[in-house]
Design an enzyme around this catalytic site. Sequence first.
Site, PDB file in Angstrom:
ATOM      1  N   TYR A 109       0.859  -1.183   0.000  1.00  0.00           N
ATOM      2  CA  TYR A 109       0.000   0.000   0.000  1.00  0.00           C
ATOM      3  C   TYR A 109       0.893   1.230   0.000  1.00  0.00           C
ATOM      4  O   TYR A 109       1.865   1.307   0.769  1.00  0.00           O
ATOM      5  CB  TYR A 109      -0.913   0.028   1.233  1.00  0.00           C
ATOM      6  CG  TYR A 109      -1.655   1.344   1.370  1.00  0.00           C
ATOM      7  CD1 TYR A 109      -2.887   1.520   0.763  1.00  0.00           C
ATOM      8  CD2 TYR A 109      -1.108   2.409   2.084  1.00  0.00           C
ATOM      9  CE1 TYR A 109      -3.562   2.729   0.858  1.00  0.00           C
ATOM     10  CE2 TYR A 109      -1.780   3.621   2.180  1.00  0.00           C
ATOM     11  CZ  TYR A 109      -2.995   3.767   1.564  1.00  0.00           C
ATOM     12  OH  TYR A 109      -3.658   4.967   1.661  1.00  0.00           O
ATOM     13  N   GLU A 197      -3.559   7.641  -3.839  1.00  0.00           N
ATOM     14  CA  GLU A 197      -3.477   6.331  -3.180  1.00  0.00           C
ATOM     15  C   GLU A 197      -3.310   5.235  -4.225  1.00  0.00           C
ATOM     16  O   GLU A 197      -4.065   5.177  -5.199  1.00  0.00           O
ATOM     17  CB  GLU A 197      -4.750   6.092  -2.365  1.00  0.00           C
ATOM     18  CG  GLU A 197      -4.771   4.778  -1.619  1.00  0.00           C
ATOM     19  CD  GLU A 197      -6.065   4.581  -0.854  1.00  0.00           C
ATOM     20  OE1 GLU A 197      -6.068   4.823   0.359  1.00  0.00           O
ATOM     21  OE2 GLU A 197      -7.078   4.206  -1.485  1.00  0.00           O
TER      22      GLU A 197
END
Length: 390
Positions: A109, A197
């Site tokens: 991530y 993101e």
Amino acid sequence: MKLHEFQAKSILASYGIPVPKGAVASTLKEAEDLFHRLGGGRAVLKAQVHVGGRGKAGGVKRVGTREEFLDAAFDLIGKRLVTAQTGPQGVIARRILVEQETPIAKEFYLGIVIDRSLSLPVVLASATGGVDIEEIAKRDPSALLKEAMDPRSGPTPSQSKGVARHLGLVSSLEGPFHSLLSLLSNIFFEKDLSLLEINPFVLTQANTLVALDCKMSVDDNALFRHPELATLRDREEEHPKELLAQEVGISYIPLDGNIGCLVNGAGLAMATMDVIKLYGGSPANFLDVGGGADQHQVREAFKILLSDEKIKAVLVNIFGGIMKCDVIAQGILGALKEAPLRVPLVVRLEGTNVEIGKKIIAESGLKIIPADTMDDAAMKVVRAAKGDGK
């Protein structure tokens, strides 16, 4: 303003960040053409919606044959996805992104956001990426690294090295990772993003770094600097009442409660919602008409509120500074001529021309419940929403 994944990936690619080969389709015929253009074989189909959690909701499908591909495309185009972010009404996927499947060795991530407590952009990184990143962060906060950046220079080589090591990347990948993170920070600052993101950001079996997914949100206040981004806005993904509010220059966000709120100033609006919750009620919206609203904006704000069928009572909480209380009072009466009052209305006015405003309300002949303090207003509107006429 949120961008779709395919739009965000196009921006990544323009900066030289590796993304899977793919394209967008909005019909079954377009999807089948894409399947052949991408060479057939294994592919991933992703519903393009402005919400998270689509993987768990069945919005991402991996296929290996033409038959599987057509079945998946038929299922996804027009599919109503219900996720934790949408509520039971869900959202409709009007298009899909079709990509060649990427052989994955490891998922991570990686994100950049503004940390308002630090007043700085921060890099967020976790060695575990994918659909459960929120749960991982809750369960083990140390798994999510937070590294503040200097907005003038972006991440330093030592910062990138620390993030790479947190992700478990081998030393030979630290240089390529620094280049990738620097490019991401350039995008974040140059495009005036509030969120960037990548989940998952992956290490492929060929030992390369690829952005397998991407979310971008642009600061609405900076869109005047980015007309090329403003054209990417998908109004079909936005709440109709939010669009109406934007057209008249007010801020509206729908919530799940049954007490409508009309307030001037974001801080007072949030405090109003808090005090409603304190007395056992549930706000139906955030609505800020701003410090300098005119009667037209107040009328339109009221019409937006009263069009919400789930509202059981309305609270108007105004502190008149630049905005005058008599203007608010006239705006309320004007709105009620166009949209008759069907629920109890509590009005609390303070500030400039407050006595004039109260007099206008009192002499209107309408069943408006006056309130003097925020506590008084909250108690009265919560009782009214519950049908307690005492």
